[in-house]
Design a protein around this motif. Structure first.
Motif, PDB file in Angstrom:
ATOM      1  N   LEU A 124      36.102  -6.399 -55.721  1.00  0.00           N
ATOM      2  CA  LEU A 124      35.008  -5.913 -56.558  1.00  0.00           C
ATOM      3  C   LEU A 124      34.581  -7.015 -57.521  1.00  0.00           C
ATOM      4  N   ALA A 125      33.298  -7.278 -57.574  1.00  0.00           N
ATOM      5  CA  ALA A 125      32.765  -8.287 -58.496  1.00  0.00           C
ATOM      6  C   ALA A 125      32.233  -7.640 -59.765  1.00  0.00           C
ATOM      7  N   SER A 126      31.427  -6.597 -59.601  1.00  0.00           N
ATOM      8  CA  SER A 126      30.796  -5.975 -60.757  1.00  0.00           C
ATOM      9  C   SER A 126      30.112  -4.689 -60.309  1.00  0.00           C
ATOM     10  N   ILE A 127      29.635  -3.939 -61.277  1.00  0.00           N
ATOM     11  CA  ILE A 127      28.837  -2.745 -61.015  1.00  0.00           C
ATOM     12  C   ILE A 127      27.608  -2.805 -61.910  1.00  0.00           C
ATOM     13  N   ILE A 128      26.454  -2.607 -61.327  1.00  0.00           N
ATOM     14  CA  ILE A 128      25.214  -2.572 -62.090  1.00  0.00           C
ATOM     15  C   ILE A 128      24.946  -1.114 -62.460  1.00  0.00           C
ATOM     16  N   ASP A 129      25.053  -0.826 -63.736  1.00  0.00           N
ATOM     17  CA  ASP A 129      24.855   0.531 -64.227  1.00  0.00           C
ATOM     18  C   ASP A 129      23.368   0.878 -64.196  1.00  0.00           C
ATOM     19  N   PHE A 130      23.061   2.111 -63.883  1.00  0.00           N
ATOM     20  CA  PHE A 130      21.663   2.550 -63.828  1.00  0.00           C
ATOM     21  C   PHE A 130      20.963   2.377 -65.175  1.00  0.00           C
ATOM     22  N   HIS A 131      21.717   2.491 -66.250  1.00  0.00           N
ATOM     23  CA  HIS A 131      21.120   2.448 -67.586  1.00  0.00           C
ATOM     24  C   HIS A 131      20.999   1.042 -68.173  1.00  0.00           C
ATOM     25  N   GLU A 132      21.694   0.069 -67.614  1.00  0.00           N
ATOM     26  CA  GLU A 132      21.714  -1.233 -68.266  1.00  0.00           C
ATOM     27  C   GLU A 132      20.407  -1.991 -68.087  1.00  0.00           C
ATOM     28  N   ASP A 133      20.168  -2.912 -68.980  1.00  0.00           N
ATOM     29  CA  ASP A 133      18.968  -3.744 -68.933  1.00  0.00           C
ATOM     30  C   ASP A 133      18.904  -4.471 -67.593  1.00  0.00           C
ATOM     31  N   ARG A 134      17.792  -4.313 -66.881  1.00  0.00           N
ATOM     32  CA  ARG A 134      17.664  -4.856 -65.534  1.00  0.00           C
ATOM     33  C   ARG A 134      17.675  -6.386 -65.493  1.00  0.00           C
ATOM     34  N   ARG A 135      17.474  -7.031 -66.627  1.00  0.00           N
ATOM     35  CA  ARG A 135      17.486  -8.491 -66.620  1.00  0.00           C
ATOM     36  C   ARG A 135      18.885  -9.046 -66.357  1.00  0.00           C
ATOM     37  N   PHE A 136      19.911  -8.198 -66.514  1.00  0.00           N
ATOM     38  CA  PHE A 136      21.281  -8.649 -66.265  1.00  0.00           C
ATOM     39  C   PHE A 136      21.684  -8.509 -64.799  1.00  0.00           C
ATOM     40  N   ALA A 137      20.881  -7.822 -64.001  1.00  0.00           N
ATOM     41  CA  ALA A 137      21.267  -7.526 -62.624  1.00  0.00           C
ATOM     42  C   ALA A 137      21.350  -8.782 -61.759  1.00  0.00           C
ATOM     43  N   VAL A 138      20.293  -9.588 -61.750  1.00  0.00           N
ATOM     44  CA  VAL A 138      20.280 -10.768 -60.880  1.00  0.00           C
ATOM     45  C   VAL A 138      21.383 -11.756 -61.247  1.00  0.00           C
ATOM     46  N   PRO A 139      21.634 -12.030 -62.541  1.00  0.00           N
ATOM     47  CA  PRO A 139      22.785 -12.895 -62.860  1.00  0.00           C
ATOM     48  C   PRO A 139      24.103 -12.337 -62.328  1.00  0.00           C
ATOM     49  N   LYS A 140      24.282 -11.019 -62.390  1.00  0.00           N
ATOM     50  CA  LYS A 140      25.504 -10.423 -61.831  1.00  0.00           C
ATOM     51  C   LYS A 140      25.588 -10.687 -60.332  1.00  0.00           C
ATOM     52  N   ILE A 141      24.463 -10.531 -59.648  1.00  0.00           N
ATOM     53  CA  ILE A 141      24.468 -10.733 -58.205  1.00  0.00           C
ATOM     54  C   ILE A 141      24.732 -12.203 -57.882  1.00  0.00           C
ATOM     55  N   ARG A 142      24.150 -13.099 -58.651  1.00  0.00           N
ATOM     56  CA  ARG A 142      24.373 -14.534 -58.411  1.00  0.00           C
ATOM     57  C   ARG A 142      25.861 -14.887 -58.565  1.00  0.00           C
ATOM     58  N   ARG A 143      26.520 -14.283 -59.557  1.00  0.00           N
ATOM     59  CA  ARG A 143      27.948 -14.544 -59.722  1.00  0.00           C
ATOM     60  C   ARG A 143      28.739 -14.008 -58.540  1.00  0.00           C
ATOM     61  N   THR A 144      28.266 -12.937 -57.934  1.00  0.00           N
ATOM     62  CA  THR A 144      28.911 -12.385 -56.754  1.00  0.00           C
ATOM     63  C   THR A 144      28.797 -13.350 -55.572  1.00  0.00           C
ATOM     64  N   LEU A 145      27.697 -14.046 -55.484  1.00  0.00           N
ATOM     65  CA  LEU A 145      27.456 -14.973 -54.374  1.00  0.00           C
ATOM     66  C   LEU A 145      28.287 -16.248 -54.482  1.00  0.00           C
ATOM     67  N   SER A 146      28.699 -16.607 -55.688  1.00  0.00           N
ATOM     68  CA  SER A 146      29.381 -17.886 -55.887  1.00  0.00           C
ATOM     69  C   SER A 146      30.857 -17.810 -55.537  1.00  0.00           C
ATOM     70  N   LEU A 201      29.006  -4.240 -56.429  1.00  0.00           N
ATOM     71  CA  LEU A 201      28.931  -5.622 -55.950  1.00  0.00           C
ATOM     72  C   LEU A 201      30.326  -6.120 -55.602  1.00  0.00           C
ATOM     73  N   PHE A 202      30.457  -6.753 -54.440  1.00  0.00           N
ATOM     74  CA  PHE A 202      31.737  -7.270 -53.985  1.00  0.00           C
ATOM     75  C   PHE A 202      31.619  -8.740 -53.601  1.00  0.00           C
ATOM     76  N   HIS A 203      32.656  -9.513 -53.954  1.00  0.00           N
ATOM     77  CA  HIS A 203      32.732 -10.916 -53.558  1.00  0.00           C
ATOM     78  C   HIS A 203      32.907 -11.031 -52.043  1.00  0.00           C
ATOM     79  N   PRO A 204      32.647 -12.216 -51.468  1.00  0.00           N
ATOM     80  CA  PRO A 204      32.845 -12.402 -50.022  1.00  0.00           C
ATOM     81  C   PRO A 204      34.264 -12.098 -49.543  1.00  0.00           C
ATOM     82  N   ASP A 205      35.270 -12.231 -50.422  1.00  0.00           N
ATOM     83  CA  ASP A 205      36.642 -11.921 -50.006  1.00  0.00           C
ATOM     84  C   ASP A 205      36.966 -10.438 -50.126  1.00  0.00           C
ATOM     85  N   GLY A 206      35.976  -9.622 -50.472  1.00  0.00           N
ATOM     86  CA  GLY A 206      36.153  -8.177 -50.514  1.00  0.00           C
ATOM     87  C   GLY A 206      36.533  -7.602 -51.858  1.00  0.00           C
TER      88      GLY A 206
END
Length: 200
Positions: free
Chosen positions: A178-200, A171-176
């Motif tokens: 790196l914002a975060s990485i969603i690990d294949f093993h992590e609880d999927r409930r954390f994915a959308v909050p990570k993406i939302r933080r990327t959008l802000s 995941l990358f912020h609009p300015d390019g």
């Protein structure tokens, strides 16, 4: 239901500590890599040129000013790739209209088989906002190097092969940055909050 398993690389099971925590796969190294060697470079500093599933050239500069989500995979992948792309499709649906701001791309690590036409057929099974990217082997290698992703061809019986590859979602912020990485093993409930933080 098929058990999830990450496809990662590494010699003798050695996994760099930072890479493991980020979920980007293993990086073969004798010494622990520095942070700058492990983390992807900013989008604006990447230098690859690939072709999307509609036959259009895509460069990192085309993504300037937009949040970005990238996953490395291939169309013959038996489990990790379709599982992740299905998850991404669900995340985009949950984001609602905000998802339209994202650039979402699957970069193929198997350009020998994954032509634009093959990718077009494959990504049609998922959210239409997901683009497939492929290109010459050297450009795919450059993209992987820029994202600090790893992949390798693994021989199978009768001349067939599969691909081992990094399984994290970048995941990358609009300015390019790196914002975060969603690990294949992590609880999927954390994915959308990570993406939302990327959008802000």
């Amino acid at each position: 239901m098929r058990r999830r398993r990450a496809v990662i690389l590494g010699a003798g099971g050695a996994v760099g500590a930072v890479a493991f925590m980020l979920g980007v796969g293993a990086f073969r190294t004798r010494n622990r890599p520095s942070r700058s060697e492990v983390l992807p470079v900013p989008i604006g500093q990447m230098t690859w040129t690939l072709t999307d599933h509609q036959g259009r050239l895509v460069r990192p500069s085309d993504w300037a000013g937009r949040p970005v989500m990238v996953f490395f995979g291939f169309t013959w992948c038996p489990d990790v790739c379709p599982t992740t792309l299905s998850d991404i499709s669900l995340w985009l649906e949950e984001l609602g209209a905000d998802a339209n701001r994202l650039i979402v791309a699957l970069i193929s690590v198997d350009p020998e088989r994954d032509t634009p036409d093959v990718l077009a057929d494959y990504v049609s099974n998922f959210d239409p906002r997901i683009m497939g990217l492929t290109g010459p082997a050297d450009e795919v290698a450059q993209a992987a190097a820029d994202f600090r992703a790893t992949y390798r061809r693994v021989a199978k019986d009768a001349g067939d092969y599969t691909m081992d590859h990094t399984a994290g979602v970048f995941l990358f912020h609009p300015d390019g940055r790196l914002a975060s990485i969603i690990d294949f093993h992590e609880d999927r409930r954390f994915a959308v909050p990570k993406i939302r933080r990327t959008l802000s």
